[in-house]
Scaffold this active site. Structure first.
Site, mmCIF file in Angstrom:
data_model
loop_
_atom_site.group_PDB
_atom_site.id
_atom_site.type_symbol
_atom_site.label_atom_id
_atom_site.label_comp_id
_atom_site.label_asym_id
_atom_site.label_seq_id
_atom_site.Cartn_x
_atom_site.Cartn_y
_atom_site.Cartn_z
ATOM 1 N N GLN A 192 11.675 -18.312 6.378
ATOM 2 C CA GLN A 192 12.104 -18.392 7.750
ATOM 3 C C GLN A 192 13.395 -17.510 7.763
ATOM 4 O O GLN A 192 13.537 -16.823 8.892
ATOM 5 C CB GLN A 192 12.400 -19.613 8.339
ATOM 6 C CG GLN A 192 10.996 -20.560 8.321
ATOM 7 C CD GLN A 192 11.336 -21.936 8.334
ATOM 8 O OE1 GLN A 192 12.164 -22.465 7.865
ATOM 9 N NE2 GLN A 192 10.287 -22.524 9.070
ATOM 10 N N THR A 246 14.596 -22.702 13.116
ATOM 11 C CA THR A 246 13.465 -23.201 12.602
ATOM 12 C C THR A 246 13.356 -24.563 13.168
ATOM 13 O O THR A 246 14.061 -24.877 14.134
ATOM 14 C CB THR A 246 13.743 -23.578 11.043
ATOM 15 O OG1 THR A 246 14.620 -24.627 10.949
ATOM 16 C CG2 THR A 246 14.503 -22.521 10.235
ATOM 17 N N CYS A 247 12.526 -25.532 12.636
ATOM 18 C CA CYS A 247 12.184 -26.696 13.189
ATOM 19 C C CYS A 247 13.656 -27.668 13.429
ATOM 20 O O CYS A 247 13.540 -28.538 13.953
ATOM 21 C CB CYS A 247 11.105 -27.719 12.713
ATOM 22 S SG CYS A 247 11.371 -27.912 11.040
ATOM 23 N N ASN A 248 14.527 -27.442 12.242
ATOM 24 C CA ASN A 248 15.598 -28.161 12.512
ATOM 25 C C ASN A 248 17.030 -27.475 12.425
ATOM 26 O O ASN A 248 18.014 -27.858 12.402
ATOM 27 C CB ASN A 248 15.735 -29.360 11.338
ATOM 28 C CG ASN A 248 15.352 -28.897 9.951
ATOM 29 O OD1 ASN A 248 15.780 -27.726 9.594
ATOM 30 N ND2 ASN A 248 14.670 -29.808 9.239
ATOM 31 N N ARG A 249 17.070 -26.232 12.931
ATOM 32 C CA ARG A 249 18.082 -25.687 13.011
ATOM 33 C C ARG A 249 18.146 -24.206 14.111
ATOM 34 O O ARG A 249 16.978 -23.718 14.084
ATOM 35 C CB ARG A 249 18.749 -25.017 11.821
ATOM 36 C CG ARG A 249 17.942 -24.105 10.992
ATOM 37 C CD ARG A 249 18.569 -23.846 9.672
ATOM 38 N NE ARG A 249 18.669 -24.951 8.804
ATOM 39 C CZ ARG A 249 19.693 -25.654 8.482
ATOM 40 N NH1 ARG A 249 20.825 -25.417 8.954
ATOM 41 N NH2 ARG A 249 19.527 -26.645 7.942
ATOM 42 N N GLY A 289 -3.775 -28.778 14.448
ATOM 43 C CA GLY A 289 -3.063 -27.695 13.808
ATOM 44 C C GLY A 289 -3.721 -27.321 12.811
ATOM 45 O O GLY A 289 -4.439 -28.005 11.797
ATOM 46 N N HIS A 335 27.363 -20.648 3.794
ATOM 47 C CA HIS A 335 26.459 -21.633 4.709
ATOM 48 C C HIS A 335 24.930 -20.758 4.597
ATOM 49 O O HIS A 335 23.942 -21.714 4.189
ATOM 50 C CB HIS A 335 27.016 -21.688 6.146
ATOM 51 C CG HIS A 335 25.558 -22.508 7.098
ATOM 52 N ND1 HIS A 335 25.847 -23.874 6.929
ATOM 53 C CD2 HIS A 335 24.937 -22.338 7.695
ATOM 54 C CE1 HIS A 335 24.900 -24.418 7.623
ATOM 55 N NE2 HIS A 335 24.370 -23.454 8.197
HETATM 56 N N1 LIG Z 1 6.692 -24.313 8.523
HETATM 57 C C1 LIG Z 1 7.710 -25.142 8.452
HETATM 58 O O1 LIG Z 1 8.494 -25.029 7.351
HETATM 59 C C2 LIG Z 1 7.960 -25.924 9.317
HETATM 60 C C3 LIG Z 1 8.584 -27.312 9.300
HETATM 61 C C4 LIG Z 1 8.709 -28.503 10.200
HETATM 62 C C5 LIG Z 1 8.003 -28.193 11.296
HETATM 63 N N2 LIG Z 1 7.213 -26.975 11.589
HETATM 64 C C6 LIG Z 1 6.555 -26.769 12.938
HETATM 65 O O2 LIG Z 1 5.439 -26.997 12.694
HETATM 66 C C7 LIG Z 1 4.611 -26.259 13.722
HETATM 67 C C8 LIG Z 1 3.524 -25.405 13.072
HETATM 68 O O3 LIG Z 1 4.306 -24.532 12.308
HETATM 69 P P1 LIG Z 1 3.383 -23.758 11.293
HETATM 70 O O4 LIG Z 1 4.540 -23.212 10.363
HETATM 71 O O5 LIG Z 1 2.313 -24.272 10.690
HETATM 72 O O6 LIG Z 1 3.134 -22.296 12.104
HETATM 73 P P2 LIG Z 1 1.673 -21.469 12.033
HETATM 74 O O7 LIG Z 1 1.576 -21.323 10.392
HETATM 75 O O8 LIG Z 1 2.263 -20.094 12.763
HETATM 76 O O9 LIG Z 1 0.690 -22.063 12.623
HETATM 77 C C9 LIG Z 1 0.735 -22.362 14.174
HETATM 78 C C10 LIG Z 1 -0.343 -23.258 14.586
HETATM 79 O O10 LIG Z 1 -0.095 -23.638 15.850
HETATM 80 C C11 LIG Z 1 -1.260 -23.459 16.771
HETATM 81 N N3 LIG Z 1 -0.922 -22.855 17.836
HETATM 82 C C12 LIG Z 1 -0.077 -21.810 18.217
HETATM 83 N N4 LIG Z 1 0.190 -21.754 19.599
HETATM 84 C C13 LIG Z 1 -0.568 -22.724 19.945
HETATM 85 C C14 LIG Z 1 -0.738 -23.076 21.365
HETATM 86 N N5 LIG Z 1 -0.438 -22.475 22.403
HETATM 87 N N6 LIG Z 1 -1.783 -24.208 21.646
HETATM 88 C C15 LIG Z 1 -2.473 -24.771 20.533
HETATM 89 N N7 LIG Z 1 -2.081 -24.579 19.265
HETATM 90 C C16 LIG Z 1 -1.240 -23.631 19.324
HETATM 91 C C17 LIG Z 1 -1.806 -22.341 16.057
HETATM 92 O O11 LIG Z 1 -3.265 -22.182 16.242
HETATM 93 P P3 LIG Z 1 -4.267 -20.974 15.943
HETATM 94 O O12 LIG Z 1 -4.813 -21.204 14.637
HETATM 95 O O13 LIG Z 1 -5.241 -21.135 17.064
HETATM 96 O O14 LIG Z 1 -3.480 -19.695 16.019
HETATM 97 C C18 LIG Z 1 -1.695 -22.800 14.323
HETATM 98 O O15 LIG Z 1 -2.757 -24.060 14.132
HETATM 99 C C19 LIG Z 1 5.686 -25.507 14.374
HETATM 100 O O16 LIG Z 1 5.830 -26.119 15.571
HETATM 101 C C20 LIG Z 1 7.024 -25.943 13.678
HETATM 102 O O17 LIG Z 1 8.174 -25.489 13.985
HETATM 103 C C21 LIG Z 1 7.202 -25.989 10.714
#
Ligand SMILES: NC(=O)c1ccc[n+]([C@@H]2O[C@H](COP(=O)([O-])OP(=O)(O)OC[C@H]3O[C@@H](n4cnc5c(N)ncnc54)[C@H](OP(=O)(O)O)[C@@H]3O)[C@@H](O)[C@H]2O)c1
Length: 421
Positions: free
Chosen positions: A115, A46-49, A184, A94
């Site tokens: 996740q 995940t984003c922090n593990r 995003g 854990h």
């Molecule tokens: N979900 C969590 O709990 C969480 C927590 C903290 C951080 N994050 C981080 O936040 C980020 C987004 O996570 P998410 O959960 O929102 O994922 P998600 O629901 O799968 O959405 C992915 C997003 O990234 C875009 N994307 C994917 N590949 C791309 C590329 N090559 N170039 C440009 N845009 C791209 C997608 O655009 P399209 O619409 O075009 O596919 C979509 O907007 C990740 O890096 C994740 O690690 C997530």
């Protein structure tokens, strides 16, 4: 035996985490399954593990293999304590804590349970899950749900998205009247958007690789969608940029950010908060004058305050986890017998089927009375069930293997069954 390796926000910063987290779960899983001794495995990223779980019959070889695997991605020395290794019950405890959101940076967040489910489903579809990890991961998923329904650990604004918006508000005093760009349109960007709406900004732009999704999110926010390739034209208009995409590449680079913000007024700052993992903003953007940049590491203070607010709920969640862990432990201990029990059942089911068919046949085609047929049926069952054990006990006696005789007494509870009614 279960062995697990953990690189998390508690011991590593984003830079270190990214070194291993740049590799997707599937690639990490394939590395893990090749380690000697590994019978079952799963990877939680995940984003922090980044966490590796393995069931092994060669614990020390597998542990060494895991250590070598992690250090191939993140060169670490042992003093750093960057990677924690756990085994058996501690690994399971854990995972239950992780799924319940107790190990998250933002304690109580809901995203982690999906996740964990995703990690399990991927490992299963890759053929890496066996009976032990199946039991453990399914338990972790159900405990995550139970903790959230029976405690208030996840109530209120708890997610990386809400924390990012809180941070933006702290940095600017208020978001009211500010111009914001969200990059995003996935789950995280949507969470950010939900919290932004309450802050009454002046304008919100949404930029996303798939333009239609940007339009959708912008519509929800009452904002404007912009194409990813034209986002630099909007940067100088913004006070804050929130980035959350799954792009493995940098989306904002130094040269273009510098050029874009040159159009900003004298002394006007641009704040960038990037919660992507791996980060989507080049590290050297933070060196630019009038740019203030934060990543998930920047959410630590807010995370700490969140922990303090939820102390009582965490305590309650830990009580549930302890209860569920002891049930799970019992099941795991019983698993050693499951193969024998299955084989035993199969053998006796086959005998039962034959005898039932014989009895039904006699009932349908002979004039014998029912009592005779039922008695014969019961005798045949008992005799056939006991034929092999009787023969083996006689053999054991001839060979003076008293332990077998003792085991049979214990197995069939012969002392207790004197008064069978
Ligand atoms: N979900 C969590 O709990 C969480 C927590 C903290 C951080 N994050 C981080 O936040 C980020 C987004 O996570 P998410 O959960 O929102 O994922 P998600 O629901 O799968 O959405 C992915 C997003 O990234 C875009 N994307 C994917 N590949 C791309 C590329 N090559 N170039 C440009 N845009 C791209 C997608 O655009 P399209 O619409 O075009 O596919 C979509 O907007 C990740 O890096 C994740 O690690 C997530």
């Amino acid at each position: 035996m279960i062995i697990s390796a953990h690189v998390t926000h508690k011991s590593a910063d984003m830079k270190a985490l990214e070194l291993i987290g740049r590799h997707d779960e599937k690639a990490l899983l394939h590395h893990l399954r090749r380690i000697q001794g590994v019978k079952e495995c799963a990877v939680l990223r995940t984003c922090n593990r980044v966490e590796l779980y393995a069931v092994t019959d060669e614990p020390s070889t597998t542990r060494n293999g895991m250590e070598a695997m992690v250090s191939r991605f993140i060169p670490f020395d042992h003093e750093q304590n960057l990677v924690q290794f756990r085994s058996d019950l501690e690994s399971i405890r854990h995972l239950l804590r992780v799924s319940s959101g107790l190990e998250s940076m933002i304690v109580g967040e809901d995203q982690i349970q999906f996740q964990v489910k995703r990690a399990y489903e991927l490992a299963e579809s890759e053929g890496c899950i066996g009976p032990i990890l199946s039991l453990i991961f399914r338990k972790a998923i159900s405990v995550g749900k139970k903790v959230r329904t029976e405690t208030k650990v996840n109530k209120g604004a708890v997610s990386i998205g809400s924390a990012a918006v809180d941070l933006a508000e702290r940095l600017l005093g208020s978001l009211e009247g500010k111009t914001i760009l969200v990059i995003g349109a996935g789950e995280m960007a949507t969470l950010i958007a939900k919290h932004l709406i309450e802050k009454r900004p002046n304008a919100i732009f949404v930029s996303n690789r798939t333009y239609d999704r940007a339009v959708e999110l912008a519509w929800y926010l009452g904002g404007q969608a912009i194409r990813l390739d034209s986002l630099y034209d909007y940067l100088h208009k913004c006070d804050i940029v929130l980035v959350a995409t799954s792009s493995p590449h940098v989306i904002l680079d130094r040269a273009r950010v510098e050029k874009a913000i040159a159009k900003k007024g004298e002394g006007e700052k641009l704040i960038i908060i990037d919660v992507s993992f791996p980060r989507n903003v080049a590290d050297d953007v933070r060196l630019l004058k009038n740019v203030e940049m934060h990543d998930i590491d920047g959410l630590r203070d807010i995370a700490q305050e969140n922990i303090m607010r939820r102390k009582k709920e965490v305590f309650e969640a830990e009580r549930i986890i302890a209860e569920e862990l002891s049930l799970l432990e019992k099941k795991l201990e019983e698993m050693g017998a499951s193969e024998v029990i299955r084989a035993l059942r199969q053998k006796f089911e086959a005998i039962k089927e034959v005898e039932i068919r014989k009895a039904i046949n006699r009932l349908n085609h002979s004039s014998e009375d029912i009592e005779t047929i039922v008695t014969d049926f019961a005798n045949a069952l008992a005799n056939r069930f006991l034929a092999d054990p009787t023969e083996m006990l006689k053999l054991a006696s001839r060979e003076k293997r008293v332990e077998i005789l003792k085991a049979a007494r214990e197995l069939f509870r012969l002392e207790e069954s004197k008064n069978v009614s």
